[in-house]
Write a protein that holds these residues in place. Structure first.
Motif, PDB file in Angstrom:
ATOM      1  N   GLN A 191       7.201  63.490  57.515  1.00 49.57           N
ATOM      2  CA  GLN A 191       6.449  62.251  57.796  1.00 49.57           C
ATOM      3  C   GLN A 191       5.120  62.594  58.263  1.00 49.57           C
ATOM      4  O   GLN A 191       4.139  61.926  58.078  1.00 49.57           O
ATOM      5  N   SER A 195       1.198  62.030  56.816  1.00 56.42           N
ATOM      6  CA  SER A 195       0.454  61.074  57.374  1.00 56.42           C
ATOM      7  C   SER A 195       1.317  59.894  57.579  1.00 56.42           C
ATOM      8  O   SER A 195       0.581  58.645  57.645  1.00 56.42           O
ATOM      9  N   GLY A 197       3.696  59.505  59.718  1.00 56.61           N
ATOM     10  CA  GLY A 197       4.148  59.165  61.267  1.00 56.61           C
ATOM     11  C   GLY A 197       2.850  58.948  62.214  1.00 56.61           C
ATOM     12  O   GLY A 197       1.744  59.147  61.865  1.00 56.61           O
ATOM     13  N   ASP A 198       3.345  58.360  63.209  1.00 57.36           N
ATOM     14  CA  ASP A 198       2.442  58.109  64.413  1.00 57.36           C
ATOM     15  C   ASP A 198       2.115  59.175  65.379  1.00 57.36           C
ATOM     16  O   ASP A 198       3.220  59.451  65.997  1.00 57.36           O
ATOM     17  N   GLN A 200       0.815  59.350  67.843  1.00 58.29           N
ATOM     18  CA  GLN A 200       0.843  58.885  69.368  1.00 58.29           C
ATOM     19  C   GLN A 200       2.397  59.073  70.097  1.00 58.29           C
ATOM     20  O   GLN A 200       2.434  59.182  71.179  1.00 58.29           O
ATOM     21  N   ASN A 201       3.323  59.192  69.061  1.00 58.35           N
ATOM     22  CA  ASN A 201       4.906  59.293  69.658  1.00 58.35           C
ATOM     23  C   ASN A 201       4.733  60.857  70.011  1.00 58.35           C
ATOM     24  O   ASN A 201       5.851  60.847  70.863  1.00 58.35           O
ATOM     25  N   SER A 203       2.181  62.158  71.881  1.00 60.72           N
ATOM     26  CA  SER A 203       1.067  62.644  72.712  1.00 60.72           C
ATOM     27  C   SER A 203       1.319  63.254  74.026  1.00 60.72           C
ATOM     28  O   SER A 203       0.561  63.835  74.525  1.00 60.72           O
ATOM     29  N   TYR A 212      -0.740  67.680  65.163  1.00 63.18           N
ATOM     30  CA  TYR A 212      -1.808  67.259  65.033  1.00 63.18           C
ATOM     31  C   TYR A 212      -2.586  68.339  63.888  1.00 63.18           C
ATOM     32  O   TYR A 212      -2.883  67.882  62.716  1.00 63.18           O
ATOM     33  N   THR A 215      -0.842  67.445  60.555  1.00 58.67           N
ATOM     34  CA  THR A 215      -1.227  66.162  59.808  1.00 58.67           C
ATOM     35  C   THR A 215      -2.651  66.834  59.252  1.00 58.67           C
ATOM     36  O   THR A 215      -3.072  66.251  58.022  1.00 58.67           O
TER      37      THR A 215
END
Length: 240
Positions: A191, A195, A197-198, A200-201, A203, A212, A215
């Protein structure tokens, strides 16, 4: 620095030239390069084998299988030193693949021109990182690959290994107590790579940097590498 090289830089700028030399240096920081360096000193037979397409494919497929095994081993063991070893190798492979793919996409084709400018024909200045046995056509100065189809297949395999290597890192991070609550590392890695997934999960997690980077690598592979080489595939004839 020779006068020819200075003149070349004045006419063409230094950014591309500088990055070409930087990535040439970076590609030497890899196990793949070290194996070929050893083979060159063992003898001609070993050198020829390590530089052909068969060894490149064995290396790619072998590392894919190893990543699958490593991910499962790390998931099922609490041995911290083993997790660290597998994690470090996964990081090395991610570095190795990224540098190689960047060279293939941007810089390897420029080296013949730069080396000619410097009047240097030594083997040390030729591309030695060739998981696809990329060759230069000396007669036409065109950069060629064995097969665009083969290249795309190997890139897809590399994408799968990226996902598995990052899954190894995430599983090792769990064993080392860096993160908690992350399950299904391969699916979550997929995921992140695609790209989907989020970020921010992650962070507040120690793996945020890895997520990061994954991605960015996913975007690089999908937008740059695959798009470029898919465009090189032979045309398909149509009846209409």
């Amino acid at each position: 620095m020779t006068e020819e090289k200075k003149e070349y830089i004045r006419e063409n700028g230094f950014i591309v030239i500088g990055l070409t030399y930087l990535f040439e240096l970076m590609e030497k920081i890899s196990i793949f390069y070290f194996i070929r360096w050893i083979g060159k000193r063992i003898g001609d037979n070993a050198d020829v084998f390590l530089r052909n397409g068969i060894f490149s494919e064995i290396w790619v497929l072998g590392n894919l299988v190893f990543a699958i095994i490593a991910q499962n081993v790390v998931q099922s063991t609490d041995i911290k030193w083993l997790s660290i070893v597998f994690m470090l190798y996964a990081i090395e492979r991610i570095w190795e693949m990224f540098v190689y793919q960047t060279n293939v996409l941007f810089f390897t084709r420029l080296r013949n021109c730069l080396m000619t400018t410097e009047n240097d024909n030594s083997d040390e200045n030729e591309s030695v990182q060739s998981e696809e046995s990329n060759q230069e056509d000396k007669s036409s100065d065109l950069y060629t690959v064995i097969s665009a189809t083969r290249t795309v297949i190997l890139l897809v395999i590399n994408m799968a290994e990226y996902i598995l290597d990052f899954a190894v890192i995430y599983a090792a991070a769990i064993n080392l107590g860096w993160i908690t609550g992350m399950v299904g590392e391969v699916w979550q890695s997929f995921q992140i790579f695609m790209s989907m997934g989020d970020l921010q999960n992650y962070s507040d997690s120690k793996i945020f940097v890895f997520a990061y980077i994954e991605t960015i690598l996913g975007m690089f592979m999908n937008i740059a590498c695959l798009a470029y080489f898919i465009g090189m595939l032979p045309d398909t004839k149509s009846k209409m």
